[in-house]
Design an enzyme around this catalytic site. Structure first.
Site, PDB file in Angstrom:
ATOM      1  N   LYS A  49       0.843  -1.207   0.000  1.00 27.66           N
ATOM      2  CA  LYS A  49       0.000   0.000   0.000  1.00 27.66           C
ATOM      3  C   LYS A  49       0.871   1.247   0.000  1.00 27.66           C
ATOM      4  CE  LYS A  49      -3.978   1.722   2.774  1.00 27.66           C
ATOM      5  NZ  LYS A  49      -4.820   1.416   3.954  1.00 27.66           N
TER       6      LYS A  49
ATOM      7  N   SER B 294      -9.712   1.344   2.994  1.00 30.86           N
ATOM      8  CA  SER B 294      -8.859   2.147   2.152  1.00 30.86           C
ATOM      9  C   SER B 294      -7.781   1.356   1.412  1.00 30.86           C
ATOM     10  CB  SER B 294      -8.198   3.241   2.981  1.00 30.86           C
ATOM     11  OG  SER B 294      -7.397   2.679   4.017  1.00 30.86           O
TER      12      SER B 294
ATOM     13  N   SER C 143      -9.802  -1.248   7.077  1.00 28.87           N
ATOM     14  CA  SER C 143      -9.248  -1.026   5.747  1.00 28.87           C
ATOM     15  C   SER C 143      -8.457  -2.176   5.141  1.00 28.87           C
ATOM     16  CB  SER C 143      -8.375   0.225   5.740  1.00 28.87           C
ATOM     17  OG  SER C 143      -9.208   1.350   5.706  1.00 28.87           O
TER      18      SER C 143
HETATM   19  N1  GLN Z   1     -13.093   3.468   6.609  1.00 26.41           N
HETATM   20  C1  GLN Z   1     -12.581   3.996   7.826  1.00 26.41           C
HETATM   21  C2  GLN Z   1     -12.256   5.452   7.646  1.00 26.41           C
HETATM   22  O1  GLN Z   1     -12.656   6.012   6.688  1.00 26.41           O
HETATM   23  C3  GLN Z   1     -11.372   3.263   8.253  1.00 26.41           C
HETATM   24  C4  GLN Z   1     -10.297   3.437   7.296  1.00 26.41           C
HETATM   25  C5  GLN Z   1      -9.126   2.618   7.667  1.00 26.41           C
HETATM   26  O2  GLN Z   1      -9.263   1.565   8.270  1.00 26.41           O
HETATM   27  N2  GLN Z   1      -7.946   3.153   7.331  1.00 26.41           N
HETATM   28  O3  GLN Z   1     -11.615   6.060   8.432  1.00 26.41           O
END
Ligand code: GLN
Length: 490
Positions: A79, A154, A178
């Site tokens: 990532k 994400s 994520s």
């Molecule tokens: N979807 C969650 C957010 O928008 C968590 C994102 C993540 O786990 N990085 O913050």
């Protein structure tokens, strides 16, 4: 015949050790797939083709010399919020567009030391903020199972790359889901380890008390193999825990007889899509048929998890993003005076990041701190207590990973709270710091993958992986591959 680029790490490991393929051939298969589908899937922000082939050559030399580190020649995607020496690390943000770190994140360094080959850096929601990868400032990643849908987020690029055969495995980060949510949307395995088990040194922070590093893979054994390499104490990360790392692959015994599996009733509410619910109940029944005992349990504070999570993540992200001010880190806008420079620089942040900074700043104001941030920390402790209580009786918990399968582009971007709801079953594990694994458990009528989540006690990854693996071995899911419309090159 399964192609080299579609094989698991352990299949590739066996072929490499038997001398039946070379690391170069594996990498060629991966890049052939990338050349064929990447213009549509867009898993990657940066590809490291030349360096990857050089690494594959070194891996072949190591094999020839009779040394085979555990991930020798395995093509892995990372990532784009992990620092990678000499390779652009953008966090999918204009603020870091031109940032080339001089060092590797600890997890990346350990992968390389284990002989893995870095294929490239994958797309994400800017700074990890989002559940669809639509908040990337650079490109839009599509779900390989249905190009009109999101891959989740994400870590959407990492999950899509593994699902599409553009890497054997990937690293992601998980702050509220994520790793697990995109893995579930893309029909692959994702593991968020216990807080403190995997070093976050060199990972650009979203929310320090919630961020975790973990693997996205094709099966549970591969998750164990990757975890083995990245887990363990790192003095460079102050939250890293000094503890012996068990043998995760050895935990995959296939035997789950007598285990008590809790099914939290709060995770089976009205928001849950009936097809997902059915698949999760199917998984629970299968565990029973393998000798486990499934019991309904209660996590009474789970209903407050989402609100708690978004208060804490916003507070922490507003503080973490403050360093990208045009002076200390990253992009600087041209302007006549310093104050306008700050303002113009900060305007380069995407909409969701701005929303979080505004919310976080609000929650942390002296007059609001107690009502929001402090209250959220207290509820977090209650949520953690719910799990502690559940684990007095249960060895693991089972739940859906997400309330629905992958949704279409643009369907949730206009309604942030609907987007936030994608993490309703995953964010509790981040608040409590416990390990959580998602494993594919079926398909919807439209052919979209569905994931089941297994949660465990702190540092009990062995049991979580054991249950996930036993489930996977017996689930007998039809071996489907995503059907991408392949664009022919030349
Ligand atoms: N979807 C969650 C957010 O928008 C968590 C994102 C993540 O786990 N990085 O913050």
């Amino acid at each position: 015949m399964v192609q080299l680029n579609e094989m698991t790490i352990h299949q590739l490991r066996d072929l490499l050790r038997a001398g039946e393929v070379s690391c170069r051939e594996i990498l060629e298969a991966v890049f052939a797939k990338i050349d064929a589908v990447e213009s549509q899937i867009r898993s990657y922000i940066t590809l490291c083709r030349d360096e990857a082939f050089a690494q594959a050559q070194r891996a072949d030399e190591m094999l020839a010399a009779g040394e085979a580190p555990p991930l020798c020649g395995i093509p892995v995607a990372v990532k784009d919020n992990f620092s990678t020496a000499g390779v652009q690390t953008t966090c999918a943000s204009r603020l870091l567009e031109n940032y080339i770190p001089p060092f590797d994140a600890e997890a990346v360094a350990r992968l390389k030391q284990a002989g893995a080959v870095l294929v490239g850096k994958t797309n994400l929601d800017e700074f990890g903020l989002g559940s669809s990868t639509e908040n990337s400032q650079f490109c839009c990643t599509r779900n390989p199972w249905d190009l009109s849908r999101v891959p989740g987020g994400s870590s959407g690029g990492s999950a899509a790359a593994v699902a599409a055969g553009e890497a054997a495995a990937a690293l992601g980060t998980d702050t509220g889901g994520s790793i697990r949510q995109p893995a579930a949307f893309c029909g692959v395995v994702g593991l968020k380890p216990t807080y403190g088990l995997v070093s976050r040194y060199g990972v650009v922070a979203a929310a320090d008390s919630l961020d975790h590093v973990g693997p996205i893979t094709r099966d549970v054994r591969d998750a164990a193999l990757l975890l083995q390499v990245i887990a363990g104490w790192d003095p460079k990360d102050p939250t890293s825990v000094r503890k012996d790392v068990p043998d995760y692959e050895a935990a995959l015994t296939g035997n789950i007889k007598g285990l008590v599996v809790g099914l939290p009733k709060e995770f089976m509410g009205d928001e849950l899509d009936p097809e997902v619910k059915e698949a999760v109940f199917g998984a629970a029944n299968l565990l029973e048929s393998l000798g486990a005992r499934v019991e309904e349990i209660s996590l009474p504070h789970a209903e407050y998890a989402m609100a708690t999570f978004y208060v804490i993540i916003s507070a922490e992200i507003s503080s973490n993003l403050a360093r990208f001010d045009g002076v200390r880190y990253g992009y600087r806008a041209e302007a006549e005076d310093t104050v306008s420079m700050f303002i113009k620089t900060r305007q380069a942040l995407g909409q969701e990041a701005k929303r979080r900074v505004l919310m976080g700043t609000y929650f942390l104001q002296a007059k609001n701190y107690e009502a929001y941030f402090l209250k959220a920390l207290k509820v977090r402790t209650l949520i953690k207590g719910d799990f502690e209580k559940a684990f007095q009786r249960c060895d693991v918990l089972i739940s859906p990973t997400t309330p629905t399968a992958a949704f279409g582009f643009g369907h949730r971007t206009q309604t942030p709270v609907t987007m936030y709801q994608s993490d309703i079953y995953t964010c509790t594990a981040n608040l409590a710091g416990i390990p959580a694994l998602t494993v594919p458990c079926g398909y919807t009528g439209e052919g979209l993958p569905v994931g089941v989540q297994f949660l465990g006690k702190p540092f009990d990854e062995p049991t979580v992986l054991r249950v996930g693996h036993a489930y996977e071995q017996h689930a007998g899911l039809p071996a489907r591959q995503p059907q991408m419309e392949v664009e022919k090159n030349g």
